[in-house]
Write a protein that holds these residues in place. Structure first.
Motif, PDB file in Angstrom:
ATOM      1  N   TYR A 153       0.801  -1.216   0.000  1.00 31.43           N
ATOM      2  CA  TYR A 153       0.000   0.000   0.000  1.00 31.43           C
ATOM      3  C   TYR A 153       0.837   1.272   0.000  1.00 31.43           C
ATOM      4  O   TYR A 153       0.330   2.356  -0.264  1.00 31.43           O
ATOM      5  N   GLY A 154       2.127   1.151   0.314  1.00 32.41           N
ATOM      6  CA  GLY A 154       2.983   2.325   0.275  1.00 32.41           C
ATOM      7  C   GLY A 154       3.020   2.985  -1.089  1.00 32.41           C
ATOM      8  O   GLY A 154       3.094   4.226  -1.204  1.00 32.41           O
ATOM      9  N   ASN A 155       2.950   2.188  -2.160  1.00 32.30           N
ATOM     10  CA  ASN A 155       2.958   2.763  -3.507  1.00 32.30           C
ATOM     11  C   ASN A 155       1.737   3.636  -3.748  1.00 32.30           C
ATOM     12  O   ASN A 155       1.829   4.709  -4.359  1.00 32.30           O
ATOM     13  N   SER A 156       0.571   3.190  -3.276  1.00 31.00           N
ATOM     14  CA  SER A 156      -0.651   3.976  -3.445  1.00 31.00           C
ATOM     15  C   SER A 156      -0.651   5.195  -2.533  1.00 31.00           C
ATOM     16  O   SER A 156      -1.073   6.287  -2.935  1.00 31.00           O
ATOM     17  N   ILE A 157      -0.194   5.027  -1.293  1.00 27.32           N
ATOM     18  CA  ILE A 157      -0.160   6.152  -0.356  1.00 27.32           C
ATOM     19  C   ILE A 157       0.742   7.262  -0.896  1.00 27.32           C
ATOM     20  O   ILE A 157       0.419   8.453  -0.802  1.00 27.32           O
ATOM     21  N   ALA A 158       1.882   6.881  -1.461  1.00 22.65           N
ATOM     22  CA  ALA A 158       2.820   7.862  -2.010  1.00 22.65           C
ATOM     23  C   ALA A 158       2.429   8.327  -3.410  1.00 22.65           C
ATOM     24  O   ALA A 158       3.146   9.133  -4.005  1.00 22.65           O
ATOM     25  N   ARG A 159       1.317   7.817  -3.925  1.00 21.68           N
ATOM     26  CA  ARG A 159       0.849   8.142  -5.275  1.00 21.68           C
ATOM     27  C   ARG A 159       1.920   7.794  -6.316  1.00 21.68           C
ATOM     28  O   ARG A 159       2.250   8.570  -7.207  1.00 21.68           O
ATOM     29  N   ARG A 160       2.457   6.586  -6.170  1.00 27.47           N
ATOM     30  CA  ARG A 160       3.438   6.041  -7.120  1.00 27.47           C
ATOM     31  C   ARG A 160       2.903   4.731  -7.702  1.00 27.47           C
ATOM     32  O   ARG A 160       3.516   3.673  -7.575  1.00 27.47           O
ATOM     33  N   PRO A 161       1.728   4.771  -8.331  1.00 30.14           N
ATOM     34  CA  PRO A 161       1.120   3.520  -8.806  1.00 30.14           C
ATOM     35  C   PRO A 161       1.903   2.850  -9.926  1.00 30.14           C
ATOM     36  O   PRO A 161       1.687   1.668 -10.205  1.00 30.14           O
ATOM     37  N   HIS A 162       2.823   3.594 -10.570  1.00 31.24           N
ATOM     38  CA  HIS A 162       3.585   2.979 -11.653  1.00 31.24           C
ATOM     39  C   HIS A 162       4.438   1.815 -11.148  1.00 31.24           C
ATOM     40  O   HIS A 162       4.750   0.892 -11.900  1.00 31.24           O
ATOM     41  N   HIS A 163       4.796   1.841  -9.852  1.00 28.97           N
ATOM     42  CA  HIS A 163       5.566   0.722  -9.314  1.00 28.97           C
ATOM     43  C   HIS A 163       4.730  -0.559  -9.295  1.00 28.97           C
ATOM     44  O   HIS A 163       5.251  -1.656  -9.550  1.00 28.97           O
ATOM     45  N   ASP A 164       3.440  -0.444  -8.993  1.00 28.37           N
ATOM     46  CA  ASP A 164       2.569  -1.619  -9.042  1.00 28.37           C
ATOM     47  C   ASP A 164       2.475  -2.162 -10.466  1.00 28.37           C
ATOM     48  O   ASP A 164       2.505  -3.371 -10.694  1.00 28.37           O
ATOM     49  N   THR A 165       2.370  -1.238 -11.428  1.00 27.41           N
ATOM     50  CA  THR A 165       2.282  -1.654 -12.823  1.00 27.41           C
ATOM     51  C   THR A 165       3.563  -2.342 -13.274  1.00 27.41           C
ATOM     52  O   THR A 165       3.526  -3.390 -13.939  1.00 27.41           O
ATOM     53  N   ILE A 166       4.713  -1.781 -12.901  1.00 28.96           N
ATOM     54  CA  ILE A 166       5.993  -2.398 -13.273  1.00 28.96           C
ATOM     55  C   ILE A 166       6.112  -3.786 -12.658  1.00 28.96           C
ATOM     56  O   ILE A 166       6.536  -4.747 -13.314  1.00 28.96           O
ATOM     57  N   GLY A 167       5.706  -3.916 -11.386  1.00 26.38           N
ATOM     58  CA  GLY A 167       5.797  -5.211 -10.721  1.00 26.38           C
ATOM     59  C   GLY A 167       4.926  -6.268 -11.375  1.00 26.38           C
ATOM     60  O   GLY A 167       5.367  -7.411 -11.593  1.00 26.38           O
ATOM     61  N   VAL A 168       3.695  -5.893 -11.706  1.00 27.13           N
ATOM     62  CA  VAL A 168       2.787  -6.848 -12.350  1.00 27.13           C
ATOM     63  C   VAL A 168       3.300  -7.221 -13.735  1.00 27.13           C
ATOM     64  O   VAL A 168       3.291  -8.401 -14.127  1.00 27.13           O
ATOM     65  N   ALA A 169       3.759  -6.230 -14.497  1.00 29.65           N
ATOM     66  CA  ALA A 169       4.277  -6.500 -15.844  1.00 29.65           C
ATOM     67  C   ALA A 169       5.503  -7.409 -15.803  1.00 29.65           C
ATOM     68  O   ALA A 169       5.639  -8.329 -16.619  1.00 29.65           O
ATOM     69  N   ALA A 170       6.384  -7.175 -14.829  1.00 30.33           N
ATOM     70  CA  ALA A 170       7.565  -8.034 -14.698  1.00 30.33           C
ATOM     71  C   ALA A 170       7.153  -9.467 -14.361  1.00 30.33           C
ATOM     72  O   ALA A 170       7.739 -10.437 -14.878  1.00 30.33           O
ATOM     73  N   GLY A 171       6.147  -9.616 -13.516  1.00 33.46           N
ATOM     74  CA  GLY A 171       5.667 -10.952 -13.170  1.00 33.46           C
ATOM     75  C   GLY A 171       5.059 -11.673 -14.357  1.00 33.46           C
ATOM     76  O   GLY A 171       5.324 -12.863 -14.583  1.00 33.46           O
ATOM     77  N   VAL A 172       4.235 -10.971 -15.137  1.00 30.13           N
ATOM     78  CA  VAL A 172       3.628 -11.590 -16.321  1.00 30.13           C
ATOM     79  C   VAL A 172       4.697 -11.978 -17.330  1.00 30.13           C
ATOM     80  O   VAL A 172       4.647 -13.058 -17.933  1.00 30.13           O
ATOM     81  N   LEU A 173       5.691 -11.090 -17.523  1.00 27.53           N
ATOM     82  CA  LEU A 173       6.781 -11.406 -18.455  1.00 27.53           C
ATOM     83  C   LEU A 173       7.534 -12.655 -18.006  1.00 27.53           C
ATOM     84  O   LEU A 173       7.842 -13.538 -18.823  1.00 27.53           O
ATOM     85  N   ALA A 174       7.817 -12.742 -16.703  1.00 31.63           N
ATOM     86  CA  ALA A 174       8.495 -13.935 -16.191  1.00 31.63           C
ATOM     87  C   ALA A 174       7.658 -15.188 -16.433  1.00 31.63           C
ATOM     88  O   ALA A 174       8.186 -16.243 -16.827  1.00 31.63           O
ATOM     89  N   GLU A 175       6.347 -15.079 -16.214  1.00 30.23           N
ATOM     90  CA  GLU A 175       5.471 -16.235 -16.435  1.00 30.23           C
ATOM     91  C   GLU A 175       5.455 -16.642 -17.897  1.00 30.23           C
ATOM     92  O   GLU A 175       5.509 -17.839 -18.213  1.00 30.23           O
ATOM     93  N   VAL A 176       5.368 -15.672 -18.801  1.00 32.07           N
ATOM     94  CA  VAL A 176       5.348 -15.993 -20.234  1.00 32.07           C
ATOM     95  C   VAL A 176       6.628 -16.710 -20.644  1.00 32.07           C
ATOM     96  O   VAL A 176       6.600 -17.731 -21.361  1.00 32.07           O
TER      97      VAL A 176
END
Length: 487
Positions: free
Chosen positions: A355-378
């Motif tokens: 939740y620190g990413n949302s509190i700090a209004r840095r949602p791009h970190h959540d997007t980067i994390g999810v994208a990195a996970g999907v790429l690893a899975e693919v």
């Protein structure tokens, strides 16, 4: 002026626990729906519901495309609306924009890209005809999701519980029921669309009347919410792909039976979320409303969640054989089922760390994390699925979730600390990995697996002894309260 904080503390604790329990009711009852869905999948042949399962998995992904992350923006800014706006204003603005986006994407996708989309989504031969219905189903699910968020934010517990149960029934159970009478895919799809449509219509009329005030300041809402939500939207779109990507690779390399087995094991792995109960529903809004004043409590809750999830996970690994005695036709899942459960654990634990990413209004970190996970899975699916089929897909799912969890947790903790003890938390993760390894290696040897995972659980309980004692005290307190009321 009298000193009031000390007398208020017990009320705060009672309110916190009481509200958490209220929002847990929907999840506990929803567990019965998930259980019924598992029974249905256990009875039906895996290939009979393979295409409908992919249809519903991609319904979630497309739903998030239309939402543009605005549901998360609504959660984040409901208590901090722009001047002249209210929570209902923000809800109306979000649904209007999302419906326009979904209509545009659905028309373009259905008219120009139906065949390639059907192939990518694993919808089988002749799946192009299903693509328009996929977009329609996603739009209806989107409305149901928005209404669910609104009811939660307005603390309408009864309506929220009812709507949540209907939503879970639509997503997990109702579309499977035609399998007892037919294997025609279009019947499954028709039931899925009709069920979501009924829920959306019923609850929309409940919410619509107060939205008709003239001159709603939508522009102010969009100026505040859209930049934040757009940065977060790719994360919401990509997250459901963790299941969908594996299903697509299995459709291409292994066939519908493997798709069905993976879908069954994936839903079964979500048993771990039973312990989570209504936590995520209640916790997000609570953190955004109290992160300035309740950091110590947020840290304590993180540790309690860790203990509960890992302990329940170990118990499921120890006794998973019982599940597959009930569903002997799905016994092939047992060799990779602990991997699927570990992947679900990573998803749950993010509720306490990111939740620190949302509190700090840095949602791009959540997007980067999810994208990195999907790429690893693919990448791992490309490597392992052709040779190891559904077991390779399970390994890829765990790896993708682990990458996402690690990145989002590290960045979230940088902005807002919720982990009281990093060494203890890391040790708990390593013990969970050890339990998974024991479950996979000894999946054909119940006694060895039981002893190995039981020893790991004992070490884990020793590590989290303060949390175990706290839960024991809470349990005794609730028991005394219940017996006192009955007396």
């Amino acid at each position: 002026m009298p000193d009031t904080p000390k007398p208020e503390a017990p009320k705060k604790q009672e309110s916190f626990l009481g509200n958490l329990m209220k929002y847990s009711v929907a999840t506990y009852l929803g567990f019965l729906i998930s259980g019924a869905a598992l029974v249905v999948k256990g009875i039906l042949p895996p290939d009979s519901y393979a295409v409908p399962a992919s249809f519903m998995a991609y319904t979630t992904s497309l739903m998030n495309i239309g939402m543009l992350g605005l549901d998360q923006g609504l959660l984040r800014f409901y208590h901090e609306p722009p001047k002249g706006a209210t929570g209902r204003t923000m809800f109306a603005a979000c649904t209007r924009l999302s419906l326009l986006v979904m209509a545009a994407v659905g028309l373009v996708g259905s008219a120009l890209f139906a065949r390639p989309l059907a192939t990518a989504f694993g919808l089988g031969t002749g799946g192009a005809i299903l693509v328009p219905f996929l977009f329609l189903n996603a739009a209806l699910y989107m409305l149901v999701r928005y209404l669910n968020v609104l009811l939660r934010l307005e603390n309408n517990v009864a309506a929220y519980t009812a709507e949540t149960l209907w939503m879970q029934a639509c997503l997990n159970l109702l579309f499977l029921l035609p399998g007892f009478f037919t294997q025609r895919t279009w019947v499954f799809i028709a039931v899925a669309v009709a069920s979501f449509g009924c829920v959306a219509i019923a609850f929309w009329f409940k919410a619509r009347a107060p939205l008709q005030a003239p001159g709603l300041p939508y522009k102010a809402v969009y100026r505040q919410m859209v930049p934040y939500s757009i940065a977060l939207a790719p994360a919401a779109v990509l997250t459901p792909l963790y299941q969908s990507v594996a299903l697509s690779f299995l459709a291409a390399y292994s066939g519908q039976t493997s798709q069905g087995l993976f879908s069954f094991a994936y839903q079964l792995s979500l048993l771990v979320t039973t312990v989570q109960a209504g936590f995520s529903t209640y916790w997000g809004p609570y953190v955004f409303a109290h992160y300035r004043t309740e950091q110590a409590r947020i840290g304590r809750v993180h540790d309690l969640l860790n203990f509960l999830i890992f302990a329940f996970f170990c118990c499921l690994v120890m006794f998973e054989d019982i599940i597959f005695l009930v569903f002997p036709g799905k016994a092939a899942c047992q060799r990779f089922f602990p991997l699927m459960m570990l992947a679900a654990v990573f998803l749950i634990l993010m509720e306490g760390t990111v939740y620190g990413n949302s509190i700090a209004r840095r949602p791009h970190h959540d997007t980067i994390g999810v994208a990195a996970g999907v790429l690893a899975e693919v990448l791992i699916c490309l490597w392992l699925v052709p040779a190891y089929a559904v077991t390779g897909a399970a390994v890829a799912l765990v790896a993708g979730n682990a990458v996402m969890f690690l990145y989002r947790t590290v960045t979230g903790q940088y902005y807002y600390r919720t982990i009281p003890s990093i060494p203890r938390t890391v040790s708990g993760f390593l013990l969970a990995v050890a339990a998974t390894a024991a479950g996979v290696v000894f999946y054909q040897h119940f006694l060895l697996k039981f002893l190995a995972v039981g020893a790991i659980l004992f070490v884990y309980c020793t590590l989290y002894r303060p949390q175990l004692q706290k839960l024991w005290q809470l349990g005794l307190g609730l028991l005394r309260k219940l017996t006192g009321r009955r007396g």
